[in-house]
Design an enzyme around this catalytic site. Structure first.
Site, PDB file in Angstrom:
ATOM      1  N   ASP A   1      -5.066  12.081  10.448  1.00 21.72           N
ATOM      2  CA  ASP A   1      -5.618  11.514   9.215  1.00 21.72           C
ATOM      3  C   ASP A   1      -6.458  10.270   9.517  1.00 21.72           C
ATOM      4  O   ASP A   1      -6.260   9.209   8.912  1.00 21.72           O
ATOM      5  CB  ASP A   1      -4.497  11.168   8.237  1.00 21.72           C
TER       6      ASP A   1
ATOM      7  N   GLY B   1       0.838  -1.193   0.000  1.00 18.35           N
ATOM      8  CA  GLY B   1       0.000   0.000   0.000  1.00 18.35           C
ATOM      9  C   GLY B   1       0.867   1.235   0.000  1.00 18.35           C
ATOM     10  O   GLY B   1       2.098   1.158  -0.045  1.00 18.35           O
TER      11      GLY B   1
END
Length: 509
Positions: free
Chosen positions: A183, A66
């Site tokens: 985040d 990722g």
């Protein structure tokens, strides 16, 4: 690395004080803070500099797992690991990198080294050289919460509350330690395995330290557009309350399966869309919980601590009267009676534990953590241990054994170390990991200088030299892996190597 050998100094911070680090070592300023907070063992056993390289311990692959804020994450395996456990490695190139970017990388590495909680992704090792930095993390195979939500037709209110509970535990932990994630979103909440419902918070690329006495975290971008709080949209500093807004968006999307805000203007006004058909299965408490997070004014928004006490969460996780089970009490008692050097080695090994190995005891730690801050104080330990089994003097002995190397709080990995060889199996892989962390030059044996490099000259009020001699390592001698294994498994050392008057240690004393 050049210059004075690391083993000349007692700790990483000692090396910095002696001026042996190169100016481009981006974590130099952080090492003092980290050592004071984490202790010698947790820092020195996981933070590595030249001549030790990541390639010495891990085999890197080309498989991309990722990408985060700061770069791609690839798959790796540990050399000599028999279990086949895989790891996730985030790498940063430091070649010709601007000062601001270097500070961002250093901040992420420093904050990540501090993380130690069942609901936060685990950091195993950090490797720093002149031109690169590598973070070796646990690989979470369960996938993103985002993907599991997409695969389901609907998420029940109970499932959503369970997600909220676990993320709140992670957020309350980092917020109580003065850290803002920055985040929080569906993509940054992962399941540890496909069969598990255990969640972990990942990606600290936007994370910053936060002082509640100040306005918030300023400087740089913060968050993902669909999740950012109104104050961030308006260019104001990000605070812990900004994370709480983002969590509100996450839970909203779990239950309604659409985004609450379409644009920045709607976010600033805090007017989320309610499609009646999507909310008919949600209770008034659930709606109130979400509305309490998606409140425009940060001061009026629920804190992580307050959200954990909200009825929608609390009723699903009522703590009730709780005391530690007898097996855990015996494990803690046994650990406190172990030789000090053996406890040091257990603490090193504990940092390499996989989620599968931690699973049997992580709920016990969370139950003992009454304030949900990811730490256990002396008074909390006294409250949790049954008075008819453990008196005040022994509680103090257990506590001192667990916090011998750092501040006066029991951290998650301290607890895991105490569970080794009792509630958690002391496998060959764990022993190899611990041995290799002391064998800093990959010589196949542990010397006194190796031990001093990892532990410093003192540990928990004891001279490390005397602790290691107790284990059978003389000032000029060394320990092979077989001798180290025998010591850790309670078989002691061969009589020819054992100093006069030193008896074999027992795994459970």
């Amino acid at each position: 690395m050049g210059g004075t050998p690391l083993s000349t100094y007692g700790t990483v911070a000692d090396m910095v004080r002696a001026g042996s680090k190169k100016p481009n070592t981006i974590l130099a300023e952080a090492l003092f803070r980290l050592e004071a907070q984490l202790g010698h063992v947790a820092l020195s056993a996981r933070y590595h500099q030249l001549p030790r390289r990541i390639e010495d311990d891990y085999t890197l692959t080309s498989q991309v797992l990722g990408s985060g804020v700061s770069g791609s994450v690839i798959c790796a395996s540990r050399k000599g690991c028999q279990s086949g456990q895989l790891y996730a490695v985030k790498s940063f190139s430091l070649k010709q990198v601007a000062t601001d970017k270097r500070k961002q990388v250093a901040a992420e590495a420093e904050l990540f080294l501090c993380m130690d909680h069942p609901n936060v992704v685990r950091l195993y090792d950090v490797y720093e050289s002149y031109d690169s930095l590598h973070l070796v993390m646990e690989q979470l195979d369960g996938g993103e919460l985002f993907h599991r939500v997409k695969a389901q037709e609907a998420v029940s209110e109970r499932e959503a509350a369970e997600v909220a509970w676990q993320v709140l535990l992670a957020l309350n932990y980092i917020h109580s330690h003065g850290i803002v994630h920055g985040d929080v979103k569906l993509e940054n909440i992962l399941y540890d395995s496909k069969e598990s419902k255990h969640l972990k918070l990942i990606d600290f690329g936007f994370s910053r330290r936060w002082d509640p006495s100040q306005r918030g975290v300023s400087g740089g971008a913060c968050g993902t557009r669909s999740y950012v709080a109104p104050e961030v949209v308006l260019g104001r500093p990000c605070t812990s309350q900004s994370d709480m807004w983002s969590l509100g968006v996450v839970i909203f999307m779990l239950l309604a399966r659409y985004r609450p805000f379409s644009n920045a203007a709607e976010t600033v006004e805090g007017k989320f869309k309610v499609v009646p058909g999507r909310w008919k299965h949600v209770s008034k408490e659930g709606m109130h919980f979400i509305a309490s997070l998606l409140t425009v004014g940060p001061g009026k928004r629920l804190t992580a601590e307050g959200a954990l006490q909200h009825p929608w969460i609390a009723r699903r996780h009522a703590r009730g009267i709780h005391q530690v089970d007898p097996m855990t009490v015996e494990a803690l008692r046994s650990f406190s009676h172990c030789p000090v050097f053996r406890r040091c080695c257990m603490q090193v090994a504990a940092w390499s534990l996989s989620e599968k190995e931690c699973a049997p005891v992580e709920d016990i730690f969370l139950e003992m953590d009454a304030k949900h801050e990811g730490r256990i104080t002396l008074s909390e330990l006294r409250q949790e241990l049954p008075e008819d089994q453990v008196d005040d003097a022994e509680v103090r002995q257990i506590f001192d054994a667990l916090v011998a190397d750092h501040d006066q709080e029991i951290h998650y990995s301290d607890f895991l170390a105490a569970m080794l060889d009792t509630r958690i199996k002391l496998t060959d892989d764990l022993l190899h990991y611990a041995f290799e962390r002391f064998d800093v030059r990959h010589c196949g044996h542990i010397s006194m200088s190796n031990v001093l490099e990892v532990l410093g000259e003192h540990f928990g009020g004891h001279r490390v030299l005397s602790l290691v001699q107790e284990a059978g390592l003389s000032k000029q001698g060394t320990l092979s892996f077989r001798e180290f294994e025998a010591y850790m498994r309670g078989r002691g050392l061969p009589s020819a190597r054992r100093p006069p008057g030193v008896r074999p240690c027992c795994a459970l004393q």
